[in-house]
Motif scaffolding. Sequence first.
Motif, PDB file in Angstrom:
ATOM      1  N   SER A 200       2.087 -35.493  -1.297  1.00 54.47           N
ATOM      2  CA  SER A 200       1.443 -36.365  -0.316  1.00 54.47           C
ATOM      3  C   SER A 200       0.114 -35.803   0.185  1.00 54.47           C
ATOM      4  N   ASP A 201      -0.244 -34.578  -0.219  1.00 51.48           N
ATOM      5  CA  ASP A 201      -1.524 -34.000   0.204  1.00 51.48           C
ATOM      6  C   ASP A 201      -2.655 -34.871  -0.329  1.00 51.48           C
ATOM      7  N   PRO A 202      -3.620 -35.265   0.520  1.00 51.30           N
ATOM      8  CA  PRO A 202      -4.693 -36.142   0.043  1.00 51.30           C
ATOM      9  C   PRO A 202      -5.587 -35.503  -1.023  1.00 51.30           C
ATOM     10  N   SER A 203      -5.631 -34.170  -1.083  1.00 50.21           N
ATOM     11  CA  SER A 203      -6.453 -33.490  -2.081  1.00 50.21           C
ATOM     12  C   SER A 203      -5.656 -33.230  -3.355  1.00 50.21           C
ATOM     13  N   ASP A 204      -6.088 -33.835  -4.451  1.00 50.45           N
ATOM     14  CA  ASP A 204      -5.413 -33.598  -5.725  1.00 50.45           C
ATOM     15  C   ASP A 204      -5.596 -32.153  -6.188  1.00 50.45           C
ATOM     16  N   ASN A 205      -6.635 -31.486  -5.691  1.00 50.44           N
ATOM     17  CA  ASN A 205      -6.866 -30.084  -6.053  1.00 50.44           C
ATOM     18  C   ASN A 205      -5.906 -29.129  -5.360  1.00 50.44           C
ATOM     19  N   SER A 206      -5.083 -29.648  -4.451  1.00 52.09           N
ATOM     20  CA  SER A 206      -4.103 -28.799  -3.760  1.00 52.09           C
ATOM     21  C   SER A 206      -2.885 -28.523  -4.620  1.00 52.09           C
ATOM     22  N   ARG A 207      -2.739 -29.259  -5.713  1.00 53.12           N
ATOM     23  CA  ARG A 207      -1.521 -29.152  -6.523  1.00 53.12           C
ATOM     24  C   ARG A 207      -1.857 -29.269  -8.000  1.00 53.12           C
ATOM     25  N   ILE A 221      -6.884 -24.163 -11.050  1.00 50.50           N
ATOM     26  CA  ILE A 221      -6.569 -22.759 -10.773  1.00 50.50           C
ATOM     27  C   ILE A 221      -7.840 -21.956 -10.510  1.00 50.50           C
ATOM     28  N   ARG A 222      -8.893 -22.228 -11.266  1.00 50.28           N
ATOM     29  CA  ARG A 222     -10.162 -21.512 -11.030  1.00 50.28           C
ATOM     30  C   ARG A 222     -10.713 -21.820  -9.633  1.00 50.28           C
ATOM     31  N   ARG A 223     -10.444 -23.041  -9.151  1.00 52.80           N
ATOM     32  CA  ARG A 223     -10.957 -23.454  -7.834  1.00 52.80           C
ATOM     33  C   ARG A 223      -9.991 -23.120  -6.693  1.00 52.80           C
ATOM     34  N   ALA A 224      -8.834 -22.593  -7.003  1.00 52.47           N
ATOM     35  CA  ALA A 224      -7.838 -22.304  -5.965  1.00 52.47           C
ATOM     36  C   ALA A 224      -8.397 -21.345  -4.920  1.00 52.47           C
ATOM     37  N   LYS A 225      -8.063 -21.568  -3.682  1.00 50.45           N
ATOM     38  CA  LYS A 225      -8.546 -20.734  -2.582  1.00 50.45           C
ATOM     39  C   LYS A 225      -8.035 -19.301  -2.736  1.00 50.45           C
ATOM     40  N   THR A 226      -8.912 -18.331  -2.478  1.00 56.91           N
ATOM     41  CA  THR A 226      -8.531 -16.917  -2.498  1.00 56.91           C
ATOM     42  C   THR A 226      -9.207 -16.226  -1.326  1.00 56.91           C
ATOM     43  N   ASP A 227      -8.936 -14.931  -1.180  1.00 58.71           N
ATOM     44  CA  ASP A 227      -9.665 -14.128  -0.187  1.00 58.71           C
ATOM     45  C   ASP A 227     -10.614 -13.194  -0.941  1.00 58.71           C
ATOM     46  N   PRO A 228     -11.515 -12.498  -0.238  1.00 54.91           N
ATOM     47  CA  PRO A 228     -12.548 -11.729  -0.932  1.00 54.91           C
ATOM     48  C   PRO A 228     -12.130 -10.354  -1.443  1.00 54.91           C
ATOM     49  N   ALA A 244      -2.939 -14.995  -2.158  1.00 52.11           N
ATOM     50  CA  ALA A 244      -2.569 -14.012  -3.181  1.00 52.11           C
ATOM     51  C   ALA A 244      -1.066 -14.036  -3.420  1.00 52.11           C
ATOM     52  N   HIS A 245      -0.315 -14.133  -2.349  1.00 48.25           N
ATOM     53  CA  HIS A 245       1.148 -14.183  -2.443  1.00 48.25           C
ATOM     54  C   HIS A 245       1.583 -15.384  -3.281  1.00 48.25           C
ATOM     55  N   ASN A 246       0.950 -16.533  -3.027  1.00 43.22           N
ATOM     56  CA  ASN A 246       1.316 -17.761  -3.728  1.00 43.22           C
ATOM     57  C   ASN A 246       0.949 -17.689  -5.210  1.00 43.22           C
ATOM     58  N   LEU A 247      -0.294 -17.325  -5.516  1.00 43.40           N
ATOM     59  CA  LEU A 247      -0.743 -17.318  -6.913  1.00 43.40           C
ATOM     60  C   LEU A 247       0.015 -16.287  -7.739  1.00 43.40           C
ATOM     61  N   ALA A 269      -7.241  -5.541  -9.351  1.00 45.32           N
ATOM     62  CA  ALA A 269      -8.088  -6.459 -10.130  1.00 45.32           C
ATOM     63  C   ALA A 269      -8.777  -7.463  -9.212  1.00 45.32           C
ATOM     64  N   GLN A 270      -9.858  -8.048  -9.708  1.00 47.45           N
ATOM     65  CA  GLN A 270     -10.533  -9.120  -8.980  1.00 47.45           C
ATOM     66  C   GLN A 270      -9.791 -10.440  -9.228  1.00 47.45           C
ATOM     67  N   PHE A 271      -9.869 -11.319  -8.256  1.00 47.94           N
ATOM     68  CA  PHE A 271      -9.202 -12.614  -8.384  1.00 47.94           C
ATOM     69  C   PHE A 271      -9.696 -13.386  -9.612  1.00 47.94           C
ATOM     70  N   SER A 272     -10.974 -13.270  -9.922  1.00 54.07           N
ATOM     71  CA  SER A 272     -11.530 -14.053 -11.026  1.00 54.07           C
ATOM     72  C   SER A 272     -10.823 -13.743 -12.339  1.00 54.07           C
ATOM     73  N   ALA A 273     -10.588 -12.450 -12.601  1.00 55.03           N
ATOM     74  CA  ALA A 273      -9.899 -12.065 -13.840  1.00 55.03           C
ATOM     75  C   ALA A 273      -8.446 -12.509 -13.821  1.00 55.03           C
ATOM     76  N   PHE A 274      -7.806 -12.359 -12.658  1.00 57.38           N
ATOM     77  CA  PHE A 274      -6.400 -12.761 -12.541  1.00 57.38           C
ATOM     78  C   PHE A 274      -6.259 -14.273 -12.725  1.00 57.38           C
ATOM     79  N   LYS A 275      -7.145 -15.051 -12.098  1.00 59.27           N
ATOM     80  CA  LYS A 275      -7.043 -16.504 -12.169  1.00 59.27           C
ATOM     81  C   LYS A 275      -7.247 -17.016 -13.593  1.00 59.27           C
ATOM     82  N   GLN A 276      -8.081 -16.330 -14.370  1.00 59.33           N
ATOM     83  CA  GLN A 276      -8.262 -16.735 -15.764  1.00 59.33           C
ATOM     84  C   GLN A 276      -6.961 -16.565 -16.542  1.00 59.33           C
TER      85      GLN A 276
END
Length: 334
Positions: A200-207, A221-228, A244-247, A269-276
């Motif tokens: 039901s989340d209005p943003s399709d990018n949330s799921r 996944i590349r656009r998923a929110k992360t911390d720095p 980080a916990h979720n991904l 590792a950096q998030f970018s490498a992990f997300k790939q």
Amino acid sequence: MATGRIFSGVQPTGNLHLGNYLGAIRNFVALQHDYECIYCVVDMHAITVWQDPAELKTATREVAAAYLAAGIEPKTSIIFNQSQVSAHAELAWIFNCVARMGWLNRMTQFKEKAGKHRENASVGLFVYPNLMAADILAYKATHVPVGDDQRQHLELCRDIAIKFNFDYKTECFPVTEPLIMGAATRVMSLRDGTSKMSKSDPSDNSRINITDDADTIAKKIRRAKTDPHPLPESVEGLAERPEAHNLMGIYAALSDQTREDVVSAFAGAQFSAFKQQLADLAVEKLAPIAAEMRRLMDAPDHVDAVLADGADRAAALAAPILAEVKDIVGFLRR
């Protein structure tokens, strides 16, 4: 040989997503060779909130197609939609007369869904847990795979079974046990690691929708929110980092590892490498299911035939149990 009877179900309310797959459907596949399994598309639960009739039919077929595409064997397990087996509604009425108002008033999901408009909520939404208990106990299911958000409803099912047995001095119903499975029993939004992934989340990018193609999965996944910060070097380091916990939990579930394994593999590792790597893994696991679902949705007669066969088999299991209950309660029968 099966060691018990499983019952579980998924609501046909559209946009099946990664949380539905990891939290429920994938586990259904894993359980089918160790238990006698009954998997329902709970369309009666869906209408506790108004549904467009045409969309409900499509969504019902979509859940059934997801079951099949994920690997549930329709000859090994029973796949059907709830409204085709009248025992669910009949037993739910009896349980409406066993459950107490106080029990239902404590249900947190009703409070969350009704919100400030409690007086305008349907009666069905209020007694939803009684129907869920009927779904399970119509088959005397011994185990139910549940996510964290369904534990309270299963506890109420257990209370209803115990009270029914006590009130009627019988041992008719088992006290059903929960099965909490996997590293991702609660998958969170890709846009907010503190909120559950939701259709039901209005943003399709949330799921990640189960029907998303490979490019869409990777992009989300590349656009998923992360911390720095770099990824933590211990599981304890995930405590204050919800994204980080979720991904990392999603990666663990998709790769059949523990969170500890994933943290060890990607420490620092950096998030970018992990997300790939997460994107590659998600595409590998989910894209074939999405393709098969699309094929099945183009063959609705096949899906409908699976549901009809499952309904016949489910009704045959429920009929003697419902007859036993009616005798215990004191209803005259033919």
